[in-house]
Design a protein around this motif. Structure first.
Motif, PDB file in Angstrom:
ATOM      1  N   UNK A   1     -38.242  47.385  57.678  1.00  0.00           N
ATOM      2  CA  UNK A   1     -38.920  46.622  56.641  1.00  0.00           C
ATOM      3  C   UNK A   1     -39.593  45.392  57.248  1.00  0.00           C
ATOM      4  N   UNK A   2     -40.832  45.548  57.650  1.00  0.00           N
ATOM      5  CA  UNK A   2     -41.513  44.461  58.352  1.00  0.00           C
ATOM      6  C   UNK A   2     -41.841  43.299  57.417  1.00  0.00           C
ATOM      7  N   UNK A   3     -42.055  43.580  56.145  1.00  0.00           N
ATOM      8  CA  UNK A   3     -42.338  42.494  55.212  1.00  0.00           C
ATOM      9  C   UNK A   3     -41.170  41.515  55.166  1.00  0.00           C
ATOM     10  N   UNK A   4     -39.946  42.042  55.089  1.00  0.00           N
ATOM     11  CA  UNK A   4     -38.765  41.184  55.067  1.00  0.00           C
ATOM     12  C   UNK A   4     -38.609  40.459  56.405  1.00  0.00           C
ATOM     13  N   UNK A   5     -38.914  41.154  57.501  1.00  0.00           N
ATOM     14  CA  UNK A   5     -38.822  40.520  58.818  1.00  0.00           C
ATOM     15  C   UNK A   5     -39.797  39.366  58.937  1.00  0.00           C
ATOM     16  N   UNK A   6     -41.026  39.568  58.470  1.00  0.00           N
ATOM     17  CA  UNK A   6     -42.008  38.477  58.501  1.00  0.00           C
ATOM     18  C   UNK A   6     -41.512  37.284  57.682  1.00  0.00           C
ATOM     19  N   UNK A   7     -40.969  37.556  56.508  1.00  0.00           N
ATOM     20  CA  UNK A   7     -40.493  36.461  55.652  1.00  0.00           C
ATOM     21  C   UNK A   7     -39.296  35.756  56.277  1.00  0.00           C
TER      22      UNK A   7
ATOM     23  N   UNK B   1     -44.889  32.572  70.291  1.00  0.00           N
ATOM     24  CA  UNK B   1     -46.067  32.961  69.519  1.00  0.00           C
ATOM     25  C   UNK B   1     -45.696  33.326  68.089  1.00  0.00           C
ATOM     26  N   UNK B   2     -44.515  33.921  67.887  1.00  0.00           N
ATOM     27  CA  UNK B   2     -44.073  34.247  66.527  1.00  0.00           C
ATOM     28  C   UNK B   2     -43.716  32.987  65.742  1.00  0.00           C
ATOM     29  N   UNK B   3     -43.096  32.013  66.396  1.00  0.00           N
ATOM     30  CA  UNK B   3     -42.793  30.752  65.716  1.00  0.00           C
ATOM     31  C   UNK B   3     -44.088  30.029  65.348  1.00  0.00           C
ATOM     32  N   UNK B   4     -45.036  29.990  66.277  1.00  0.00           N
ATOM     33  CA  UNK B   4     -46.342  29.379  66.024  1.00  0.00           C
ATOM     34  C   UNK B   4     -47.035  30.059  64.851  1.00  0.00           C
ATOM     35  N   UNK B   5     -47.041  31.376  64.844  1.00  0.00           N
ATOM     36  CA  UNK B   5     -47.699  32.137  63.787  1.00  0.00           C
ATOM     37  C   UNK B   5     -47.077  31.860  62.424  1.00  0.00           C
ATOM     38  N   UNK B   6     -45.745  31.949  62.355  1.00  0.00           N
ATOM     39  CA  UNK B   6     -45.106  31.894  61.043  1.00  0.00           C
ATOM     40  C   UNK B   6     -44.983  30.488  60.487  1.00  0.00           C
ATOM     41  N   UNK B   7     -45.020  29.478  61.348  1.00  0.00           N
ATOM     42  CA  UNK B   7     -44.958  28.106  60.845  1.00  0.00           C
ATOM     43  C   UNK B   7     -46.341  27.533  60.562  1.00  0.00           C
TER      44      UNK B   7
END
Length: 510
Positions: free
Chosen positions: A254-260, A319-325
């Motif tokens: 479930x990538x949507x939950x992972x992104x959130x 890069x994931x922290x940068x993207x999601x914040x």
């Protein structure tokens, strides 16, 4: 000698060549793992080219196609005609192991091994049977087979305690991202503040420099423009890399939950309960998602330095922290506005929610990987975040310590060598030292021996003259950017242990 095309990776190269050149008359098996984009294929290509070995790069393909491609590439390597009998993996494995019957040790690489196993689940058992037969017959064979893979969950399953290949590996090597000092050299950045800012965006993943066509900021004043023309530019592969990274690493869950979940962590939620509450989802669902992200190497859970039962989560891929914040909340704006305008609004969030926590993590990494034992009076074993409740009359939120250093001990918790604060964009002064002393008082009241604990302040903006004077009196350790990136302390050596079986950078069987 390591080829010039391979940047750094000295310990990894030494481990691979030692395994490959081992003259023992037994077939060897090695495992090379690591997240995507870390340079595994680049390193293994250099190894086989230098030592005259064979490498097969697996793809997502049907079983018969993979066997046909392997037969063709084996024929090109040996100079023979394509063997028409590679209809089974038993035949293919025998053909690969036959390469080591010519006298000298031969490196043989199956790159992205999990892609082969997905279509041929019998392959691990076939390999196990082939190695068992070789060892039972005592036949001389110097094949040095290396199985490489980027899917960490699959690699864990393939070499875990209940798997057919468990215990067969002579070498277990994990290729990790470059550390902050290595990354600065890799990107050719001499300014430590700029180096840290770039690392807070792209981390230590070597492939990302190629993703921006070797575009490196020319100086500190060019950082904002560099962000706009690279990671915020739809014309570069880096623009959608966070999406692709999660797509490939989470094994289609479930990538949507992972992104959130990543967004919640990037904006300050650190525990499973806080993340579940932020997502409005049951704790069991959040726990499943977070476990998946940890198994994929995208999250790391670390016990609080003062409350070991409290585990704090952090995103391991910058890069994931940068993207999601900083970026994900503004993705739609990027489709309508100039990147520079979007970044102008995102930059304050980046400074507080990304660069600040990233700086604190760099400080913890420096303690463990680079600081000399004399800095804290003994060799550091761990450096972690810590928090304590203040029972005083003006009690409020927990008192936080960004860098709690513990030494080695036989017991579960080593002695507290240092308690420190890290401030990225703040000139530190005596107020910060008083905060640390309050923490030490609370620790002493709780039974910790802090008689030799050294207060420490870590700053990306500098220190006041008063705090410098306190340092001169031996009251506090001060660590700025120059010291973090300086060459005065030895880097951690990642040498494999002595003996037949070697492990470097972690194991897969645990």
């Amino acid at each position: 000698m390591k080829p010039e095309m391979v940047f750094d990776r000295d310990a990894e190269w030494d481990a691979l060549t030692a395994f490959t050149r081992d003259a023992r008359p037994d077939a060897g098996l090695g495992v090379v793992s690591g997240r995507l984009r870390q340079g595994k294929t680049h390193l293994l290509q250099a190894l086989t080219a230098t030592l005259g070995g064979f490498r097969f790069g697996a793809q997502q393909a049907a079983r018969d196609e993979s066997l046909r491609r392997l037969g063709d590439e084996l024929a090109r390597y040996t100079g023979g005609t394509p063997p028409g009998h590679l209809s089974r993996w038993e035949d293919a494995v025998d053909a690969l192991l036959a390469l080591g019957e010519r006298g000298r040790p031969v490196p043989v690489v199956l790159d992205e091994f999990p892609d082969l196993v997905r279509q041929s689940p019998e392959l691990p058992s076939v390999l196990h049977g082939a190695y068992r037969r070789l060892r039972e017959t005592g036949r001389v064979n110097r094949t040095r087979l290396l199985l490489s893979g980027s899917s960490l969950p699959v690699m864990h399953r393939l070499f875990g305690a209940a798997a057919p290949l468990h215990g067969l590996a002579d070498l277990e090597l994990t290729l990790r991202p470059l550390d902050f000092r290595q990354s600065a050299r890799f990107w050719g950045i001499d300014d430590p503040r700029l180096a840290l800012l770039v690392h807070a965006v792209v981390g230590g993943t070597p492939a990302y420099r190629a993703y921006v066509a070797d575009d490196t900021p020319s100086g500190p004043d060019d950082f904002d423009s560099w962000v706009c023309r690279t990671v915020l530019n739809p014309g570069t592969p880096l623009f959608l890399e966070p999406h692709h990274l999660l797509l490939e690493e989470t094994d289609h869950w479930d990538r949507a939950l992972c992104h959130s979940a990543l967004a919640a962590i990037a904006t300050g939620c650190r525990t499973q309960g806080a993340i579940a509450e932020c997502l409005g989802t049951p704790l069991t669902d959040a726990s499943h998602c977070l476990t998946l992200l940890q198994t994929s190497g995208l999250l790391h859970g670390e016990p609080d330095a003062f409350r070991p039962h409290r585990v704090r989560l952090r995103i391991t891929e910058p890069l994931l922290a940068f993207e999601h914040a900083a970026v994900r909340p503004r993705r739609s704006a990027l489709e309508q506005q100039d990147a520079a305008e979007v970044w102008r609004h995102a930059r304050p969030v980046f400074d507080s929610a990304v660069a600040g926590p990233h700086f604190a993590q760099i400080c913890r990494d420096w303690v463990v990987d680079h600081a000399d034992a004399t800095v804290f009076g003994a060799p550091p074993a761990t450096a972690a975040h810590g928090s304590l409740s203040d029972p005083g009359p003006s009690a409020g939120p927990d008192l936080e310590a960004d860098v709690v250093v513990r030494g080695r001990a036989d017991a579960r918790s080593g002695p507290v060598l240092s308690v420190g604060l890290a401030r990225w964009d703040e000139v530190m002064d005596l107020r910060h030292l008083r905060h640390i002393r309050r923490l030490l008082t609370l620790l002493a009241a709780g039974g910790e021996d802090v008689t030799r604990t050294r207060p420490a302040c870590y700053s990306g903006a500098g220190f006041t003259l008063e705090l410098r004077a306190a340092e001169a009196d031996g009251q506090v350790v001060l660590v700025g950017l120059d010291r973090l990136y300086g060459g005065d302390w030895p880097a951690r050596r990642l040498c494999p242990s002595s003996g037949h079986r070697r492990s470097i950078g972690g194991t897969l069987g645990g």
